[in-house]
Design an enzyme around this catalytic site. Sequence first.
Site, mmCIF file in Angstrom:
data_model
loop_
_atom_site.group_PDB
_atom_site.id
_atom_site.type_symbol
_atom_site.label_atom_id
_atom_site.label_comp_id
_atom_site.label_asym_id
_atom_site.label_seq_id
_atom_site.Cartn_x
_atom_site.Cartn_y
_atom_site.Cartn_z
ATOM 1 N N LYS A 36 18.338 104.181 -16.368
ATOM 2 C CA LYS A 36 19.591 103.513 -15.962
ATOM 3 C C LYS A 36 20.763 104.469 -15.769
ATOM 4 O O LYS A 36 21.673 104.170 -14.986
ATOM 5 C CB LYS A 36 19.958 102.422 -16.971
ATOM 6 C CG LYS A 36 20.386 102.952 -18.323
ATOM 7 C CD LYS A 36 20.525 101.824 -19.339
ATOM 8 C CE LYS A 36 21.081 102.356 -20.637
ATOM 9 N NZ LYS A 36 20.689 101.560 -21.796
ATOM 10 N N ARG A 134 24.583 94.892 -31.894
ATOM 11 C CA ARG A 134 24.398 94.513 -30.501
ATOM 12 C C ARG A 134 23.260 93.501 -30.508
ATOM 13 O O ARG A 134 23.313 92.555 -31.267
ATOM 14 C CB ARG A 134 24.147 95.742 -29.607
ATOM 15 C CG ARG A 134 24.598 95.498 -28.158
ATOM 16 C CD ARG A 134 24.428 96.701 -27.250
ATOM 17 N NE ARG A 134 23.027 96.930 -26.900
ATOM 18 C CZ ARG A 134 22.629 97.894 -26.071
ATOM 19 N NH1 ARG A 134 23.508 98.705 -25.520
ATOM 20 N NH2 ARG A 134 21.348 98.052 -25.797
HETATM 21 C C1 LIG Z 1 20.179 102.403 -22.696
HETATM 22 C C2 LIG Z 1 19.162 102.059 -23.687
HETATM 23 C C3 LIG Z 1 18.298 103.052 -24.181
HETATM 24 C C4 LIG Z 1 18.440 104.510 -23.812
HETATM 25 O O1 LIG Z 1 19.577 105.054 -24.452
HETATM 26 P P1 LIG Z 1 19.895 106.627 -24.415
HETATM 27 O O2 LIG Z 1 20.951 106.804 -25.420
HETATM 28 O O3 LIG Z 1 20.352 106.923 -23.027
HETATM 29 O O4 LIG Z 1 18.648 107.333 -24.748
HETATM 30 C C5 LIG Z 1 17.314 102.664 -25.067
HETATM 31 N N1 LIG Z 1 17.186 101.381 -25.458
HETATM 32 C C6 LIG Z 1 18.010 100.407 -25.017
HETATM 33 C C7 LIG Z 1 17.803 99.012 -25.513
HETATM 34 C C8 LIG Z 1 19.014 100.703 -24.123
HETATM 35 O O5 LIG Z 1 19.834 99.734 -23.694
#
Ligand SMILES: *Cc1c(COP(=O)(O)O)cnc(C)c1O
Length: 361
Positions: A36, A134
Amino acid sequence: MYPRLIVDLKKLKGNLDAVAEITKDRGNCSLMIVTKGLCAEKKLVEMIAAHEKVDFIADSRVKNIANFSAVAREKGKKTVLLRIPMHSEVSEVVKHVDLCFNSEMSTIRLLNSEAKRFGKVQDILMMIDLGDLREGFFFQNEELIMDAVAEIIEMDHINLYGIGVNLTCYGAIIPKKDNLSQLVEIGRRIEEKFNISLNMVSGGNSSSIYLIDKGELPEGINNLRLGESFLLGNDTAYETKLPNTVDDALILRAQIVELKEKPSLPIGEVGVDAFGEKPYYEDRGVMKRAIIAVGKQDTDLGSMTPCDERIEIMGGSSDHIILDMTGTGDDYQVGDLVDFTLGYGGMLKVATSPYVEKEFI
Ligand SMILES: *Cc1c(COP(=O)(O)O)cnc(C)c1O
């Protein structure tokens, strides 16, 4: 054309090799790579899909997954939806998503009936909230968790693939041996109570990877989900650099449209800037100031760093950033280009802005 985001796929492959070695070889975890941060750009996904150590390719948006699901599945990688789905997107989810994160029974029920219509069994990961506040079933309410599992395992078109936690996102809570051990414990109790076995206990994102080399990732955590650590080389728990990664695989390049000597203090009564904020100015005397043609529409000023250390970001507005070029002598002229490395926020905005051209090298 500029501004331009230059994505060095060789450097990103190097970062991927580095985090894969830590996560898979030393941490005995399966590897989920998260796209993402760069809007699941096609060339990026192709590189990830071709990597033998990657098991899952994940994104937060169903739209991105729909774009890459064919490429990922062709290479034997499972697609994962990280954001818990909206009711309005469950039919897209069952089409494109192999593993879907969930925390609401009403949504899981909808997924069950949609998966039935589609003729598949949908794998889901049940999110457990260990205090970051969250998404997730709250860890202290174990009865609710067990009730949910009891209902889920009765569903014909849902398979409880595992459980997972997300930390250091909203509440900035750092993953540690003790909180992640609670996740492992909850998993064990689910397995015992229902006589099932969970394929996955997912121990978090780029803020969990530091635990592996400290020898503190609890036994039983068997998956990590990595975005920032792979794209920018960051351990996001303590903001250190991960070994054998680089932070300049992504470069924002912008062009100078004005370069003049001007005072450092604006002249006249100070009101508020274009964003309603009262600016603060430091008197540095006469400065060499450049304007580059990129702004808050395209990037996050606090999340970018000039590669030339003599340059400093002074501020900016929607379409302009003002740089202090005083230390650069006569090295730059109007029309020249200035490069920046990016932080997470900058990367996200740059990747999303239609005004920033993307170049893969
Ligand atoms: C964005 C996200 C990740 C990845 O996070 P990073 O800090 O970029 O490694 C992993 N799990 C969830 C649920 C996320 O929303």
